[in-house]
Structure formats: structure tokens, C-alpha cells
Scaffold this motif. Structure first.
Motif, PDB file in Angstrom:
ATOM      1  N   ASN A 103      71.742  13.666 -22.857  1.00  0.00           N
ATOM      2  CA  ASN A 103      70.448  13.216 -22.373  1.00  0.00           C
ATOM      3  C   ASN A 103      69.425  13.287 -23.509  1.00  0.00           C
ATOM      4  O   ASN A 103      69.773  13.545 -24.651  1.00  0.00           O
ATOM      5  CB  ASN A 103      70.022  14.106 -21.190  1.00  0.00           C
ATOM      6  CG  ASN A 103      69.162  13.364 -20.200  1.00  0.00           C
ATOM      7  OD1 ASN A 103      68.431  12.440 -20.544  1.00  0.00           O
ATOM      8  ND2 ASN A 103      69.239  13.778 -18.949  1.00  0.00           N
ATOM      9  N   SER A 114      65.915  12.616 -17.933  1.00  0.00           N
ATOM     10  CA  SER A 114      66.673  12.711 -16.690  1.00  0.00           C
ATOM     11  C   SER A 114      66.968  14.164 -16.382  1.00  0.00           C
ATOM     12  O   SER A 114      67.173  14.977 -17.291  1.00  0.00           O
ATOM     13  CB  SER A 114      67.983  11.921 -16.809  1.00  0.00           C
ATOM     14  OG  SER A 114      68.834  12.177 -15.710  1.00  0.00           O
ATOM     15  N   LYS A 146      62.174  11.124 -15.025  1.00  0.00           N
ATOM     16  CA  LYS A 146      62.404   9.694 -15.256  1.00  0.00           C
ATOM     17  C   LYS A 146      61.154   9.049 -15.857  1.00  0.00           C
ATOM     18  O   LYS A 146      61.239   8.201 -16.752  1.00  0.00           O
ATOM     19  CB  LYS A 146      62.778   8.999 -13.951  1.00  0.00           C
ATOM     20  CG  LYS A 146      63.111   7.529 -14.117  1.00  0.00           C
ATOM     21  CD  LYS A 146      63.520   6.894 -12.790  1.00  0.00           C
ATOM     22  CE  LYS A 146      63.845   5.423 -12.960  1.00  0.00           C
ATOM     23  NZ  LYS A 146      64.234   4.785 -11.665  1.00  0.00           N
ATOM     24  N   PHE A 203      63.622  14.683 -10.305  1.00  0.00           N
ATOM     25  CA  PHE A 203      64.199  13.397 -10.697  1.00  0.00           C
ATOM     26  C   PHE A 203      63.128  12.407 -11.161  1.00  0.00           C
ATOM     27  O   PHE A 203      63.252  11.782 -12.213  1.00  0.00           O
ATOM     28  CB  PHE A 203      64.993  12.805  -9.534  1.00  0.00           C
ATOM     29  CG  PHE A 203      66.208  13.596  -9.172  1.00  0.00           C
ATOM     30  CD1 PHE A 203      67.327  13.611  -9.999  1.00  0.00           C
ATOM     31  CD2 PHE A 203      66.246  14.347  -8.007  1.00  0.00           C
ATOM     32  CE1 PHE A 203      68.450  14.351  -9.675  1.00  0.00           C
ATOM     33  CE2 PHE A 203      67.369  15.085  -7.667  1.00  0.00           C
ATOM     34  CZ  PHE A 203      68.473  15.093  -8.504  1.00  0.00           C
ATOM     35  N   ASP A 204      62.065  12.258 -10.372  1.00  0.00           N
ATOM     36  CA  ASP A 204      61.080  11.221 -10.669  1.00  0.00           C
ATOM     37  C   ASP A 204      60.190  11.578 -11.859  1.00  0.00           C
ATOM     38  O   ASP A 204      59.862  10.724 -12.675  1.00  0.00           O
ATOM     39  CB  ASP A 204      60.221  10.956  -9.428  1.00  0.00           C
ATOM     40  CG  ASP A 204      61.037  10.355  -8.289  1.00  0.00           C
ATOM     41  OD1 ASP A 204      62.080   9.728  -8.565  1.00  0.00           O
ATOM     42  OD2 ASP A 204      60.642  10.531  -7.119  1.00  0.00           O
TER      43      ASP A 204
END
Length: 413
Positions: free
Chosen positions: A286, A309, A304, A300-301
Motif C-alpha cells: 500500500n 487504503s 481512500k 475506509f473512506d
């Protein structure tokens, strides 16, 4: 090294005895599922549970896709291959809390009308296999298991399947290949597993932590799970914290906890009081986050939005004085060794990335080597059947973006 977990919701609490699990309010999620099978997927949807194995895909969508298939034979695969550096949450859950995992997988079988539940475990994790084997024996003899079979109107197969022990064996289509008795070669998609998985039948594949979480959601409800998170995030996450921190370990924390809190509050801060330099988020496949990103919310958001991630929740912390080039070279070596060789772009691409990184790390790299690295990071992504080559290219590209001067400083021209 032994990692002591910080516990929040009992996701990591109960041991290997089924009677103990049931006496301490285990089994309630399964009983609720049997009372109202048609509501299970809606509850999972309302909880906003996402896959905890790396992708963060909405769990209910996978479940609904399998449930909508009309086939008589369906498979549930609990993916416990876990073989990436810095990730150690699943092996802990498998060894110490087998019953919540099995219960979650059985709830999935009820929701999707599946009659095969396979617990797919890395053979290198002998303690996990021993614990899960004992748990499977106990479940098969329990009246609750018979009740599930009565609901399904056919026998239910519950068993352990050992993975190949290779990193690539955790990719979901490679899981299917292994379960069928073949080499863990990833397959092209479509068809997706929900359409054609094990032996061509609809197949649901979720991570160990995902199934463990399902158990608590069905017991306590979607609203309860929503409220565990911070801000717009739902639930909790197991973070595998390692690297240059005083208290490496497994921490179950609210989704949305900041990176700063994890490193400096729970992790105890940096070793030898060295300044924080970077963290490999979600494992080494990552992007890297730096000092400027310490206040990012780990959900998660939010990650992102940062171009990163959450991945598996592995956080590998690096202090000043540690070479980013060397760390990245070590991880790319891992990916090169883990490539199954099916895709030429992956096998040769990871090898070339590794070769170039080692040249630069050892002080024999040229400016042309750096240009070659940058070109490969542009050419290689999405060129393979699985995400291995993408992960290798991502960590190299991110390190070049964040620490280009460190690379430049090690060139000989």
C-alpha cells in the motif's frame, strides 16, 4: 514476540471451548439468524460492515449475490491464509477465538443457503489449525448445528482446508483453485466467485475478521455496530501495529481512530524517542503515510480520500534513521518471491523492481535506474490477473513520491 491485544468489543476474548463460548452469550447471533433468516443480509447492509481482508468491499453485496443464485450446492470460504509481512490479526483470532469465526461463517451459510463451509487456513499456522480443528469437532456435535441442517433441508459440510502456504494463495480465486486441489493460480474475472466458484458453484469468500464481526452484529444489531465507530465510520478494526514503536501489538479500536492515537497512545510512541518518519498502511502493498498524515482517521473512506487504503489494518511504523529504500526493497523482494509466475508482467516486473531497488540501496544505482523504476510503476499496474503486481508497484511509487530525495541521495551519479 508475543502481542497482547487491547480488547474493546469481545471480538478477541473467548477461547477454544464451545460450551464456554455459548455460556458467555456466544451463539445468540446464530440463534437470531435462525429465528429470522430473511433479515440477515439487511442487518449486515445496515451495519455497513465491509470486508476486513484488504479490499473493504461491502459485505452484504457479496452475500446477496450468492443468496440470489438458485444452485443447490453453494460454498462459504473463510479466508485465513494471512501471509503478508506486518499482518497477524487473523492467526490470533483463529487460535484464540475459533467459535466466533465459525459462528459467523454458519450465519453466512444460513443467509445464502450454502451447504459447504470451508475454513481455509495457512498450514504454517499450526496452533490456529489445532484450535480450529477442535472447534469444528465441537460444533458438528452441537444441537445448533443440527438445527442449521434442518433449516437448510440438507447436510452441512464444515471442515478445514489447508492453503498452499504461499502469499498468492490468499487471493480469492487462488483460494478456489486450492480448495479444488490445484495450484493457487489466480483466475480471470469475470466470472466472479458468486457466479462460478468452487467446482463452478456459487461461492462466498470473506476474511476471518469479517466472519468474527458478523457474529457480534447478529447478536447486538446493526445500530450497535454503527455506534462503535467514530464519525461516519462503523464498527471496530483490528490493527496489527509493528515496526519502530515501543508497544507493538494487536489493537481492536473504533474504526476512525487516528493514526496518531494508534502510534503514540496505544503503541507507546517511537523507539528510542526517534522522530516518526512514515508508516506502511494496510501492509507493505500500500501507500506510505508521513508525519503530515498523523491525524488521518483510519477508516475506509478517510484513507481512500488520502489516496491510501486501510487494507488489512497492518501498520508498519518507520522512524527517522531507517532507510525507506531498504524497507521497500525488502518488501518488493517478498512480492517477487511470492509471484506465482502465471503472468509474465508480474514475474518479470517484480524481479526488475527488486533488482533496481537493490542496486540503489547498495549504492550502485544510476539515474537511469531511478527512471526505470518510475517507468515500471506506470507500466505494471493492472497488468496481472491479481493484485500482487499492483501492490508491489504501489509501494514503490508511493515511496518515490514521498521520499524521492532519499533515492536521489543514494545514486552514484
Amino acid at each position: 514476540m508475543t502481542f497482547e491485544p487491547v480488547l474493546l468489543t469481545a471480538k478477541t476474548r473467548i477461547g477454544a471451548d464451545l460450551n464456554q463460548w455459548l455460556s458467555e452469550h456466544g451463539g445468540l447471533g446464530l440463534k437470531n439468524a435462525l429465528k429470522d433468516p430473511d433479515s440477515i443480509i439487511n442487518i449486515i447492509e445496515n451495519s455497513d460492515l465491509r470486508g476486513m481482508g484488504g479490499a473493504g468491499f461491502p459485505t452484504y453485496r457479496k452475500w446477496k449475490a450468492v443468496a440470489d443464485q438458485i444452485n443447490e450446492e453453494k460454498y462459504i470460504l473463510c479466508n485465513g491464509n494471512e501471509d503478508e509481512p506486518g499482518t497477524f490479526k487473523d492467526r490470533y483470532l483463529l487460535k484464540e477465538t475459533p467459535h466466533q469465526i465459525i459462528e459467523g461463517a454458519l450465519i453466512a451459510a444460513i443467509a445464502t443457503n450454502a451447504n459447504h463451509v470451508y475454513l481455509y487456513i495457512n498450514p504454517h499456522q499450526a496452533d490456529a489449525i489445532e484450535s480450529m480443528s477442535k472447534a469444528v469437532e465441537q460444533w458438528i456435535k452441537n444441537p445448533l448445528f443440527t438445527e442449521i441442517e434442518s433449516y437448510l433441508k440438507r447436510p452441512l459440510e464444515l471442515k478445514i482446508v489447508k492453503s498452499s502456504g504461499r502469499y498468492i494463495g490468499g487471493e480469492e480465486t487462488a483460494v478456489i483453485s486450492t480448495v479444488e486441489g490445484g495450484f493457487p493460480f489466480p483466475r480471470q474475472k469475470p466470472p466472479y466467485p458468486f457466479e462460478s466458484g468452487v467446482h463452478g458453484m456459487p461461492t462466498l469468500i470473506n476474511n476471518v475478521e469479517t466472519f468474527a464481526t458478523v457474529t457480534h452484529i447478529l447478536k447486538n444489531g446493526a445500530k450497535w455496530y454503527n455506534e462503535l465507530g467514530i464519525g461516519n465510520a462503523s464498527g471496530t478494526k483490528l490493527f496489527s501495529l509493528s515496526g519502530d514503536v515501543l508497544k507493538p501489538g494487536l489493537y481492536e479500536l473504533p474504526m476512525g481512530t487516528t493514526l496518531r492515537e494508534l502510534v503514540f497512545n496505544y503503541g507507546g510512541g517511537m523507539l528510542s524517542s526517534s522522530p516518526f518518519k512514515a508508516v506502511f498502511t494496510g501492509g507493505p502493498s500500500n501507500t506510505l503515510l508521513t508525519n503530515e498524515d498523523l491525524d488521518v482517521c483510519m477508516d475506509f473512506d478517510s484513507l481512500k480520500a488520502k489516496g491510501s487504503s486501510l487494507g488489512t489494518g497492518a501498520m508498519i511504523v518507520i522512524s527517522e534513521g531507517t532507510s525507506i529504500v531498504r524497507k521497500v526493497a525488502e518488501y518488493v523482494d517478498f512480492f517477487a518471491a511470492g509471484s506465482c509466475g502465471q503472468c509474465t508482467s508480474c514475474k518479470t516486473g517484480t524481479y526488475q523492481l527488486s533488482r533496481l531497488l537493490r542496486r540503489i540501496d547498495t549504492g550502485s544505482g544510476l539515474q537511469t535506474d531511478l527512471h526505470a523504476l518510475e517507468s515500471l510503476c506506470t507500466l505494471l499496474p493492472r497488468s496481472g490477473r491479481c493484485a500482487l503486481i499492483d501492490g508491489a508497484a504501489t509501494v514503490v511509487s508511493s515511496s518515490l513520491q514521498q521520499f524521492k530525495e532519499e533515492y536521489q541521495g543514494q545514486l552514484i551519479d
